[in-house]
Write an enzyme that holds these catalytic residues in place. Structure first.
Site, mmCIF file in Angstrom:
data_model
loop_
_atom_site.group_PDB
_atom_site.id
_atom_site.type_symbol
_atom_site.label_atom_id
_atom_site.label_comp_id
_atom_site.label_asym_id
_atom_site.label_seq_id
_atom_site.Cartn_x
_atom_site.Cartn_y
_atom_site.Cartn_z
ATOM 1 N N LYS A 118 -10.162 -6.256 -5.244
ATOM 2 C CA LYS A 118 -10.952 -5.392 -5.623
ATOM 3 C C LYS A 118 -10.536 -3.560 -6.103
ATOM 4 O O LYS A 118 -11.242 -2.816 -7.463
ATOM 5 C CB LYS A 118 -11.889 -4.919 -4.643
ATOM 6 C CG LYS A 118 -11.139 -4.564 -3.279
ATOM 7 C CD LYS A 118 -12.685 -4.129 -1.937
ATOM 8 C CE LYS A 118 -12.447 -5.356 -0.738
ATOM 9 N NZ LYS A 118 -12.261 -4.185 0.176
ATOM 10 N N LYS A 120 0.524 -1.156 -0.388
ATOM 11 C CA LYS A 120 -0.200 0.279 -0.174
ATOM 12 C C LYS A 120 0.980 0.973 -0.039
ATOM 13 O O LYS A 120 0.470 2.142 -0.141
ATOM 14 C CB LYS A 120 -0.948 0.040 0.613
ATOM 15 C CG LYS A 120 -2.464 -1.256 1.128
ATOM 16 C CD LYS A 120 -3.363 -0.748 0.767
ATOM 17 C CE LYS A 120 -4.376 -1.678 0.480
ATOM 18 N NZ LYS A 120 -5.518 -1.749 1.752
ATOM 19 N N LYS A 134 -3.979 -12.960 -7.291
ATOM 20 C CA LYS A 134 -4.689 -13.068 -6.238
ATOM 21 C C LYS A 134 -6.139 -11.489 -7.478
ATOM 22 O O LYS A 134 -6.137 -10.512 -7.593
ATOM 23 C CB LYS A 134 -4.761 -12.779 -4.882
ATOM 24 C CG LYS A 134 -5.089 -10.979 -4.154
ATOM 25 C CD LYS A 134 -5.142 -10.708 -3.388
ATOM 26 C CE LYS A 134 -5.997 -9.329 -2.382
ATOM 27 N NZ LYS A 134 -6.270 -9.401 -1.631
HETATM 28 P P1 ATP Z 1 -8.112 -4.752 -1.733
HETATM 29 O O1 ATP Z 1 -7.368 -5.573 -3.225
HETATM 30 O O2 ATP Z 1 -8.165 -3.671 -2.103
HETATM 31 O O3 ATP Z 1 -6.678 -4.734 -1.013
HETATM 32 P P2 ATP Z 1 -9.186 -6.447 -1.279
HETATM 33 O O4 ATP Z 1 -10.016 -7.330 -1.616
HETATM 34 O O5 ATP Z 1 -8.394 -7.543 -0.278
HETATM 35 O O6 ATP Z 1 -9.076 -5.980 -0.454
HETATM 36 P P3 ATP Z 1 -9.960 -6.949 1.871
HETATM 37 O O7 ATP Z 1 -10.796 -6.475 2.772
HETATM 38 O O8 ATP Z 1 -8.209 -6.530 2.371
HETATM 39 O O9 ATP Z 1 -9.729 -6.518 0.255
HETATM 40 O O10 ATP Z 1 -10.544 -8.333 1.810
HETATM 41 C C1 ATP Z 1 -11.431 -8.331 2.872
HETATM 42 C C2 ATP Z 1 -11.612 -10.334 3.378
HETATM 43 O O11 ATP Z 1 -11.527 -11.145 1.611
HETATM 44 C C3 ATP Z 1 -10.317 -10.968 3.906
HETATM 45 O O12 ATP Z 1 -10.651 -11.822 4.961
HETATM 46 C C4 ATP Z 1 -9.149 -10.604 2.790
HETATM 47 O O13 ATP Z 1 -8.640 -12.361 3.693
HETATM 48 C C5 ATP Z 1 -10.611 -11.670 1.303
HETATM 49 N N1 ATP Z 1 -9.975 -11.749 1.039
HETATM 50 C C6 ATP Z 1 -10.023 -10.548 -0.243
HETATM 51 N N2 ATP Z 1 -9.266 -11.035 -1.670
HETATM 52 C C7 ATP Z 1 -9.249 -12.761 -2.023
HETATM 53 C C8 ATP Z 1 -9.408 -13.157 -2.670
HETATM 54 N N3 ATP Z 1 -8.407 -13.025 -3.715
HETATM 55 N N4 ATP Z 1 -9.258 -14.541 -2.396
HETATM 56 C C9 ATP Z 1 -9.598 -14.993 -1.449
HETATM 57 N N5 ATP Z 1 -9.958 -14.417 0.337
HETATM 58 C C10 ATP Z 1 -10.314 -12.690 -0.156
#
Ligand code: ATP
Ligand code: LTN
Length: 336
Positions: A200, A115, A197
């Protein structure tokens, strides 16, 4: 442990549009395991402001996320679904734990490094101390289990370290939490680059399935998903794209890898991708319908917010009274 029940805590940020990764890696597991536990599912809005947010947008997204928790199947009469910012104990314990966290530990966090690289113009102190606030969220409720995706493992390890460090000084104050990884969907990968991964914040909209994508968009994105030239539906390291699609398919249908491989034996990727798309539509469509229904019922959501705020205050205050006393903060005088 509270009231003889083991506690589950988890949370999500209301930033960006939630993806299928968030659903399969976290939200779906919450619904699958919440029975028999005392559960807290938080919209972690304090965490969101480590990155600059538009106020109206943050407010709207936070409400949507809270509604989505309910739409996904978490009954708010049984599960405590609430906003982090409504319970000041999070910020208080966050500060206290900051004083037990070494800067070196925080600088090692990969999410911080990522970040900080991405927002080089705003490397604020909150971005660095994010993991101690996250530890506070968890320790505040004496949580035994924290269901999250695999990307949160490092943060969870810090939460354990901080609980142990604090307990070593003051005696048994905090439960040491364990990560709870789902059997499937721990790490859903991008549809355009299966080494990355699904996130969002990905700039390519075809890389992620958003929970609010309409059925045709979902089908189209799966059709375009990157695979390989091997041509067999096999779960193996050489086929990361196919492996990811199998994970998604099995996660949505409850089928095993073997069942899936058998079902699509000798068939082309086109048929398989179509089936994955349908499986995802089958899961997301009811979620979207329920979300719209609930969003229209303002009074119900408001009532649940108020009710659960009190519940979160009640349990978190139990821990905080102990913490303040152990640390040596003066008690509030009581006049006769
Ligand atoms: P960003 O990509 O903006 O950092 P993010 O999509 O990783 O956000 P978070 O709010 O950080 O979203 O995560 C919310 C939950 O979703 C956490 O428990 C995280 O481990 C899970 N998560 C996020 N992306 C994945 C993924 N691709 N596969 C499985 N679990 C995920
Ligand atoms: N960092 C988490 C969100 C989060 C969280 C928590 C998850 C904040 N506090 C406590 C579990 C428990 C993320 O998913 N980005």
């Amino acid at each position: 442990m509270f009231d003889d029940k083991k506690v589950i805590f988890s949370g999500m940020q209301a930033t960006g549009n939630l993806t299928l990764g968030n659903y399969l890696g976290a939200l779906k597991n919450w619904v699958d395991i919440c029975e028999d536990y005392l559960t807290f599912f938080c919209v972690v809005d304090l965490h969101s402001i480590t990155v600059r947010q538009d106020p109206a947008e943050l407010r709207r997204r936070s409400r949507d996320l809270l509604t989505l928790y309910i739409a996904a199947g978490l009954d708010p009469e049984k599960n405590c679904i609430y906003y982090q910012s409504h319970v000041p104990n999070h910020a208080e314990l966050g500060w206290i734990l900051d004083c037990f966290t070494y800067v070196g530990e925080l600088e090692r966090m990969t999410q911080y490094k990522d970040k900080a690289a991405k927002h080089a113009d705003n490397i604020n102190a909150g971005l660095l101390t994010y993991p101690s606030l996250m530890a506070a969220d968890i320790l505040l409720y004496q949580a035994e289990y924290v269901p999250v995706g695999a990307d949160q493992k490092q943060h969870l390890e810090l939460a354990r370290t901080l609980a142990e460090r604090f307990n070593n000084v003051y005696g048994d104050v905090f439960t040491v939490p364990d990560i709870w990884l789902g059997k499937r969907g721990r790490k859903i990968m991008s549809l355009q680059d299966p080494e990355k991964k699904m996130s969002k914040s990905d700039e390519n909209p075809n890389a992620s399935i958003y929970l609010m994508d309409d059925p045709d968009t979902i089908r189209r994105k799966f059709k375009r998903a990157v695979t390989d030239s091997i041509g067999a539906v096999k779960y193996c390291d050489e086929q990361p794209g196919i492996r990811n699609l199998i994970d998604i398919y099995c996660s949505c249908t409850g089928k095993s890898t073997e069942e899936c491989e058998k079902e699509f034996e000798g068939q082309g990727y086109g048929v398989f991708k179509e089936a994955v798309g349908e499986a995802v539509v089958g899961v997301l469509k009811p979620l979207q319908d329920r979300f719209r229904e609930l969003s229209a019922d303002k009074d119900y959501i408001d009532r649940m917010i108020l009710q659960n705020d009190e519940k979160a205050m009640y349990y978190s205050e139990k821990t905080m009274r102990k913490v303040r006393k152990k640390i040596g903060f003066p008690e509030r005088p009581r006049l006769k």
